[in-house]
Structure formats: C-alpha cells, structure tokens
Design a protein around this motif. Structure first.
Motif, mmCIF file in Angstrom:
data_model
loop_
_atom_site.group_PDB
_atom_site.id
_atom_site.type_symbol
_atom_site.label_atom_id
_atom_site.label_comp_id
_atom_site.label_asym_id
_atom_site.label_seq_id
_atom_site.Cartn_x
_atom_site.Cartn_y
_atom_site.Cartn_z
ATOM 1 N N ASP A 55 0.815 -1.212 0.000
ATOM 2 C CA ASP A 55 0.000 0.000 0.000
ATOM 3 C C ASP A 55 0.849 1.263 0.000
ATOM 4 O O ASP A 55 0.519 2.239 -0.693
ATOM 5 N N ASP A 56 1.933 1.273 0.789
ATOM 6 C CA ASP A 56 2.743 2.489 0.861
ATOM 7 C C ASP A 56 3.469 2.759 -0.448
ATOM 8 O O ASP A 56 3.594 3.914 -0.883
ATOM 9 N N LEU A 57 3.919 1.710 -1.127
ATOM 10 C CA LEU A 57 4.590 1.893 -2.409
ATOM 11 C C LEU A 57 3.590 2.337 -3.472
ATOM 12 O O LEU A 57 3.884 3.224 -4.284
ATOM 13 N N ARG A 58 2.403 1.740 -3.455
ATOM 14 C CA ARG A 58 1.378 2.155 -4.410
ATOM 15 C C ARG A 58 1.040 3.626 -4.229
ATOM 16 O O ARG A 58 0.942 4.385 -5.206
ATOM 17 N N ALA A 59 0.870 4.053 -2.978
ATOM 18 C CA ALA A 59 0.530 5.451 -2.716
ATOM 19 C C ALA A 59 1.642 6.383 -3.188
ATOM 20 O O ALA A 59 1.379 7.445 -3.771
#
Length: 378
Positions: A55-59
């Motif tokens: 999730d953090d990389l996608r964001a």
C-alpha cells in the motif's frame, strides 16, 4: 502458433529462458513469468507469479505521477523498493520452476511509468535495473521506451509486435489490452502490426470505485451493474476530450486521464449517482475502444482481450455489445490473459539480447525500427 514472418522475427536460438516483469498503470501488483522460447518463437510459460503492490509503495507511485516536494529523492527510493519487489517475484518464479538464476538468460523489467510525454520528447519509468541485476544475479533489460521516443516515436504501445508473433494469421483481428489504459493491436495478413492507445481502461473505473466504495476495483463490474448508463454523459465524455479524436500514432496515461480530468467533466452532472457514473465510465471504455477499432480496422473479425480488464465480466459484456463482433479472452487462443504483458517483456528482453529491432514505426510513429531497451549485466 503462426510461423515466423518479416513482421514476427524468430529468436536466434530456441530453448533459452527469460523472465518478464510488469507493474502496470493500475498499480495493483507485479506480474512475473518465466518462459522458454520454442523454435518458432512462441513462449512456453514455466511459472507465473503475482505479487500485490504494498500500500505504501502504491501510494507513493501514484503521488509521483504529479509534481511534489523532493521528487528526485522520493523517486529514487520508490524505484529501489520496486526493484526489490521485482526481485521477490523472480525468487518466486525460480523456486516454483526449481531452477537456479544461472539458467535464465535475462530479465525484461519495464518499470513503473510516472510520466509519459512523448510530445515533449521524454518518458519516465521508475526502475532500478542495476539493483535488480545485483539482487537476482541475472542480466536485466530495462528502459524499453526511451529509444523509440528519441527516434521521434510515441514509445508506446510496446506489445503489438509480440501480439503479432502470437496471434497473426490469415484473418484480420485485433488484440485489446485492458490495463489502466486500453491499447489495441491491429493484425492484418501480410502487413506490419499497427497499434495505439484508445483511452482509459481501468484507470478511471478503479479510482472512482475506490473513492465511493473503498474497494480498489469493481469486481466483475457488479457495482457498475447496479447503476445505469447515462447516454448524454457518455457522449459528453467522448466529445469533450480532443485526444480521443486525434489520429494514431498516439499514447496516453495518467498524465491525461486521472481524477482531476474526471472531476472537471462531472462538474455539470451533480445529479448523477456514483453507481450511474461507474456504469457510464465502464461503457466509456467500451465505446472508445469500439470507435477506435471501427475507424482503424473495421474488417477485424474478432477481438482478443488480455490484461486485468479481461477478468471484468461486466466490461467484457459492454465490449461485446459495443464492438458487435466476437470478443474473447486470449486464454482461449492459447496465451493466458493475466500473463500477457509480462510475457511481452520477456520477449522484448530476448529481442534486445539478440539485437533484433522490436520497435515498430507503424505503431509508434518513430523514424524507423529500433532495438529497444538497455542491458544491465549481472
């Protein structure tokens, strides 16, 4: 599988192993395949892997699609994180196949597109291919778009020559890739493949769904099915975007089709329910594909569909209705829709290793065919 032709180059030697890695516009994860090339250039898939995007990389990758604070530092860290995710996919592929890294000739890793402005002479795919080579011990081919853009081309789509190798034959047909953006490959007997982006596939559908339901995508188009297509809104979306009427060669991405674009066009339609908008956006994808195909290859007898959108039953129904010809997933033609783009980048890596020109000017508008990619030895 069709025999090699001038538009479907054969590999110099069969039996070699290549890995293809792809993280697309939808940013839902990384797909990877390990393939062996046969004598006629067709791929045999030995193993596949799908890793979810953290999730953090996608964001962060989404945020890097727009200007922001300290972009260079953040982009470098995101590229390294993506390379480590790629390396994890490679580890899964090799473990599943029971093979050592030394058995693989090269990895084709596209990276994550965060800017695509060929009209300004540049395209940016975040990647850390040197780190990926270091982590895996395998040669890496990356940066596939830049040489074509340098030669005056769009740098996209890259997959039509691979589609030609897989699906070229005696009848005109189209191959439709439904990732974040939709792109068509046009295959006609005894002609070089043509292809271009047609507009949004899942990028707006996913973003609208996440905003209003909290879900990352509309599974099987069920939410869209609960709404109603608004014909007037549909026509306004199509008529109001000049890019849709521009002739090929052309490519696009989140630089144009994003939530800012959508919100601006919905400003005068406040009475529409979110489900009605979703239904209309789904039909928007189908109708823009149909309009593009009817203009470019009206004699196409069928459309083969790959990419994540091929798993959306509602979108596939809308496509069949708008296209008015048989529509089926590429699985039925012998190539798994889920692995198509990853296979294409394994194939493009092979083309680079063999010094073969995979850039097709009939697709991108470049001054001529070019060898695509850059090699990072292990």
């Amino acid at each position: 599988m069709p025999a090699p032709s001038p538009h479907r180059p054969a590999p110099r030697s069969a039996g070699r192993l290549f890995i293809g890695l792809m993280s697309g516009t939808s940013l839902d994860g990384v797909d990877g395949v390990l393939m062996r090339l046969s004598a006629d250039g067709s791929p045999q898939t030995l193993s596949g892997a799908a890793l979810p995007m953290p999730d953090d990389l996608r964001a962060e990758l989404l945020a890097l699609n727009a200007a922001g604070h300290d972009e260079l530092e953040r982009a470098a860290h995101a590229a390294n994180a993506l390379a480590r995710l790629y390396a994890g996919a490679v580890e899964h592929l090799l473990a599943d196949a029971g093979l050592p890294a030394s058995a693989v000739t090269a990895i084709g890793a596209h990276g994550q597109t965060v800017r695509h402005r060929p009209e300004r002479g540049y395209t940016i795919q975040l990647n850390a291919p040197a780190l990926l080579a270091e982590l895996t011990g395998i040669d890496v081919v990356a940066d596939f778009r830049s040489r074509d853009v340098a030669a005056g081309g769009q740098g996209a789509p890259l997959v039509p020559p691979f589609h030609a190798a897989m699906f070229g034959g005696d009848a005109p047909r189209a191959v439709l890739n439904l990732g974040g953006i939709a792109n068509l490959t046009l295959l006609a007997p005894d002609q070089a493949p043509r292809g271009f982006d047609t507009g949004p596939a899942n990028v707006l559908l996913d973003a609208w769904c996440q905003r209003h339901t909290g879900q990352p995508f509309d599974a099987d188009g069920r939410w869209a099915a609960s709404g109603r297509v608004d014909g007037a809104l549909l026509q306004a979306l199509i008529a109001g975007e000049p890019w849709l009427q521009s002739p090929p060669p052309k490519s696009t991405g989140r630089d144009l089709f994003n939530m800012t674009w959508l919100d601006a066009r919905l400003a005068g339609w406040k009475d529409k329910t979110p489900a009605d908008v979703q239904a209309t956006l789904q039909r928007f994808t189908a109708q823009t594909v149909a309009d593009a195909l009817d203009a470019a290859l009206p004699q196409a007898v069928e459309v083969l569909v790959c990419g994540g959108g091929a798993r959306n039953a509602g979108l596939m129904r809308d496509l069949a209705d708008a296209l008015r010809r048989p529509v089926r997933a590429t699985d039925e033609a012998g190539v798994a829709a889920q692995w198509m783009e990853a296979l294409a980048f394994a194939w493009l890596a092979q083309m680079h290793v063999d010094g073969l020109k995979a850039g097709v000017p009939e697709v991108t508008g470049a001054r001529g065919p070019r060898v695509l990619g850059a090699l990072y030895p292990a």
